[in-house]
Design a protein around this motif. Sequence first.
Motif, PDB file in Angstrom:
ATOM      1  N   PHE A 158     -26.609  51.269  45.965  1.00  0.00           N
ATOM      2  CA  PHE A 158     -27.164  51.206  44.612  1.00  0.00           C
ATOM      3  C   PHE A 158     -27.625  49.773  44.382  1.00  0.00           C
ATOM      4  N   ASP A 159     -28.920  49.567  44.397  1.00  0.00           N
ATOM      5  CA  ASP A 159     -29.468  48.215  44.300  1.00  0.00           C
ATOM      6  C   ASP A 159     -30.590  48.222  43.270  1.00  0.00           C
ATOM      7  N   THR A 160     -30.520  47.345  42.310  1.00  0.00           N
ATOM      8  CA  THR A 160     -31.567  47.242  41.296  1.00  0.00           C
ATOM      9  C   THR A 160     -32.063  45.810  41.228  1.00  0.00           C
ATOM     10  N   ASP A 161     -33.348  45.652  41.083  1.00  0.00           N
ATOM     11  CA  ASP A 161     -34.023  44.355  41.110  1.00  0.00           C
ATOM     12  C   ASP A 161     -34.150  43.826  39.683  1.00  0.00           C
ATOM     13  N   ASP A 162     -33.662  42.596  39.449  1.00  0.00           N
ATOM     14  CA  ASP A 162     -33.790  42.024  38.109  1.00  0.00           C
ATOM     15  C   ASP A 162     -34.987  41.078  37.989  1.00  0.00           C
ATOM     16  N   GLY A 163     -35.766  40.953  39.080  1.00  0.00           N
ATOM     17  CA  GLY A 163     -36.985  40.157  39.024  1.00  0.00           C
ATOM     18  C   GLY A 163     -36.810  38.679  39.298  1.00  0.00           C
ATOM     19  N   PHE A 164     -35.565  38.231  39.551  1.00  0.00           N
ATOM     20  CA  PHE A 164     -35.313  36.812  39.815  1.00  0.00           C
ATOM     21  C   PHE A 164     -35.292  36.572  41.321  1.00  0.00           C
ATOM     22  N   ARG A 165     -35.833  35.440  41.735  1.00  0.00           N
ATOM     23  CA  ARG A 165     -35.975  35.141  43.152  1.00  0.00           C
ATOM     24  C   ARG A 165     -35.465  33.723  43.456  1.00  0.00           C
ATOM     25  N   ALA A 166     -36.165  32.977  44.296  1.00  0.00           N
ATOM     26  CA  ALA A 166     -35.730  31.655  44.749  1.00  0.00           C
ATOM     27  C   ALA A 166     -35.450  30.736  43.565  1.00  0.00           C
ATOM     28  N   GLY A 167     -34.337  30.006  43.683  1.00  0.00           N
ATOM     29  CA  GLY A 167     -33.959  29.103  42.609  1.00  0.00           C
ATOM     30  C   GLY A 167     -33.501  29.835  41.367  1.00  0.00           C
ATOM     31  N   ARG A 168     -33.176  31.133  41.546  1.00  0.00           N
ATOM     32  CA  ARG A 168     -32.769  31.992  40.427  1.00  0.00           C
ATOM     33  C   ARG A 168     -33.789  31.923  39.299  1.00  0.00           C
ATOM     34  N   THR A 169     -35.047  31.948  39.693  1.00  0.00           N
ATOM     35  CA  THR A 169     -36.161  31.878  38.748  1.00  0.00           C
ATOM     36  C   THR A 169     -36.849  33.233  38.657  1.00  0.00           C
ATOM     37  N   TRP A 170     -37.140  33.650  37.449  1.00  0.00           N
ATOM     38  CA  TRP A 170     -37.819  34.929  37.253  1.00  0.00           C
ATOM     39  C   TRP A 170     -39.243  34.838  37.776  1.00  0.00           C
ATOM     40  N   GLN A 171     -39.607  35.807  38.625  1.00  0.00           N
ATOM     41  CA  GLN A 171     -40.887  35.743  39.331  1.00  0.00           C
ATOM     42  C   GLN A 171     -42.008  36.495  38.609  1.00  0.00           C
ATOM     43  N   ARG A 172     -41.641  37.457  37.790  1.00  0.00           N
ATOM     44  CA  ARG A 172     -42.581  38.233  36.985  1.00  0.00           C
ATOM     45  C   ARG A 172     -43.361  39.262  37.792  1.00  0.00           C
ATOM     46  N   TYR A 173     -44.183  38.815  38.734  1.00  0.00           N
ATOM     47  CA  TYR A 173     -44.998  39.746  39.501  1.00  0.00           C
ATOM     48  C   TYR A 173     -44.465  39.869  40.928  1.00  0.00           C
ATOM     49  N   ASP A 174     -44.962  40.881  41.655  1.00  0.00           N
ATOM     50  CA  ASP A 174     -44.598  41.106  43.056  1.00  0.00           C
ATOM     51  C   ASP A 174     -43.104  41.343  43.232  1.00  0.00           C
ATOM     52  N   THR A 175     -42.485  41.998  42.270  1.00  0.00           N
ATOM     53  CA  THR A 175     -41.098  42.432  42.398  1.00  0.00           C
ATOM     54  C   THR A 175     -41.043  43.910  41.995  1.00  0.00           C
ATOM     55  N   ASP A 176     -39.898  44.519  42.258  1.00  0.00           N
ATOM     56  CA  ASP A 176     -39.662  45.901  41.820  1.00  0.00           C
ATOM     57  C   ASP A 176     -38.633  45.889  40.695  1.00  0.00           C
ATOM     58  N   GLN A 177     -38.862  45.062  39.692  1.00  0.00           N
ATOM     59  CA  GLN A 177     -37.888  44.867  38.624  1.00  0.00           C
ATOM     60  C   GLN A 177     -37.529  46.185  37.950  1.00  0.00           C
ATOM     61  N   GLU A 178     -36.229  46.441  37.887  1.00  0.00           N
ATOM     62  CA  GLU A 178     -35.709  47.653  37.248  1.00  0.00           C
ATOM     63  C   GLU A 178     -34.637  47.344  36.206  1.00  0.00           C
ATOM     64  N   VAL A 179     -34.323  46.057  36.029  1.00  0.00           N
ATOM     65  CA  VAL A 179     -33.323  45.639  35.054  1.00  0.00           C
ATOM     66  C   VAL A 179     -34.023  44.778  34.012  1.00  0.00           C
ATOM     67  N   PHE A 180     -33.859  45.130  32.731  1.00  0.00           N
ATOM     68  CA  PHE A 180     -34.611  44.481  31.672  1.00  0.00           C
ATOM     69  C   PHE A 180     -33.681  44.133  30.510  1.00  0.00           C
ATOM     70  N   PHE A 181     -33.497  42.840  30.282  1.00  0.00           N
ATOM     71  CA  PHE A 181     -32.710  42.376  29.137  1.00  0.00           C
ATOM     72  C   PHE A 181     -33.672  42.169  27.974  1.00  0.00           C
ATOM     73  N   LEU A 182     -33.805  43.194  27.153  1.00  0.00           N
ATOM     74  CA  LEU A 182     -34.853  43.238  26.132  1.00  0.00           C
ATOM     75  C   LEU A 182     -34.702  42.161  25.069  1.00  0.00           C
ATOM     76  N   HIS A 183     -33.478  41.756  24.787  1.00  0.00           N
ATOM     77  CA  HIS A 183     -33.226  40.714  23.787  1.00  0.00           C
ATOM     78  C   HIS A 183     -32.614  39.465  24.414  1.00  0.00           C
ATOM     79  N   GLY A 184     -32.864  39.270  25.711  1.00  0.00           N
ATOM     80  CA  GLY A 184     -32.277  38.133  26.395  1.00  0.00           C
ATOM     81  C   GLY A 184     -30.832  38.426  26.770  1.00  0.00           C
ATOM     82  N   ALA A 185     -30.148  37.410  27.287  1.00  0.00           N
ATOM     83  CA  ALA A 185     -28.753  37.584  27.706  1.00  0.00           C
ATOM     84  C   ALA A 185     -28.111  36.223  27.862  1.00  0.00           C
TER      85      ALA A 185
END
Length: 326
Positions: A158-185
Motif C-alpha cells: 500500500f503506497d501513496t504518493d504525496d508529491g514530495f521529492r528530493a529535499g522533501r520539496t513538493w514537486q507539483r508535476y511529474d508525480t502520481d500524487q494521491e495524498v492531498f492536505f486540503l487545508h495544509g498540515a
Amino acid sequence: MYTYQQALETLPDGEKPSLLMGNGFSQAWSSAIFNYHSIFDKSNFGDHDELIRRLFVELDTYDFESVMDKLSYASRILQHYDPQSAILPLISEHQDSLKRALINAISESHPLNPNEISDEQFSCARTFLSKFKGLFTLNYDLLMYWARNKNDLEPRGFDTDDGFRAGRTWQRYDTDQEVFFLHGAIHLYEQGSLIKKHANGDNGNTIIQNVQINLYQDAFPLFVSEPTSDKKLDRILHNPYLNYCYSALRKLKGTLFIYGHSMDDNDSHIFSQIQNSQITRVFVSIYGDEDSVDNRRAKANAHRFLSKAGCVVDFFDAGSTPIWNA
C-alpha cells in the motif's frame, strides 16, 4: 443508513473510491486529544488570555473558527459605525492570537512519536486507507501521514504518493500524487516559493519538535485556519500547493466517501468543488443517533451541498467503520 461494509459492497467490481477525511478520523483514535475542547484547555491566548476565554464562554463554543468568524463580523459592523474605534486593532490582535494559539495547542497536544500508536492500530488504519485511491484530508495532524508511511506493516504494497521529492520539496508535476492536505498540515511549511515537509530525524528531532522550534521563531506551518469558507478559499487560491490539492477535488470521478466531517458551512468551498466534479455517488459518515439534531442538520447540509443531477448522496454508520480498531 448503510454500514461501512455495506456501502463498500455497493461499488461496481474493480472501482476504488476516493476518501475525504474530517476531524472524526483523528478523533476515532483519541477523542480526548483531537477535539476543540481539549485544544481550548491547552491554549494560551497571550496577554488577553482571560478576555478571549470569556468570549468562548459567551458564545458557548470551543470552536476556534466559529469565534474567529464572530470577531470578523464584529470588526465589519464596528467599522461601519465607528471606523476610528480603538477596539478594531484589539479585535485584529485577538484574531491573530486565536490562530497562534490553535497551532501551538495542536503541536503541544499531538503525539510526539508514531510509536505512541500501536502497530495493530496502524495496520487497521492502513487497511482502511488502502481501500481508497485518493486520500483528501482537512486535518492538520500527522495520524494519516504516519499510517500510510508504515510500510513495514500490513497491508504491504500500500503506497501513496504525496508529491514530495528530493529535499522533501513538493514537486507539483511529474508525480502520481494521491495524498492531498486540503487545508495544509502541521508538517508542511513554506520556504520562499517552495513547499517543504518535515520528517522524523531532521536535525535530530521529531517532526513535532521541529514544528515547535519553528513556532518559537514565529515560523508557522502551512495552515488554513481562516474563519469562513470564502476566506479559506482565498488563502487556498494564493498558495500553489493548496490550490493544486483543491483543483484535484474537481477532477474526481465515481464514488467518494466522506468520513468524520460535520458538513458545516465553513467548508462549503470544499463541497462546491466536489459538486462540480464528476462524482456520481457520495457516502457521508454519520456518528451516533442519525435522528439527533446535529445529524439531521449534517444530512440536510450534505444534500444541500452535494446533491445534483447524476449524483446520489447516501449515508453510512461511522461507528461501523474499522479505522483504528478491527
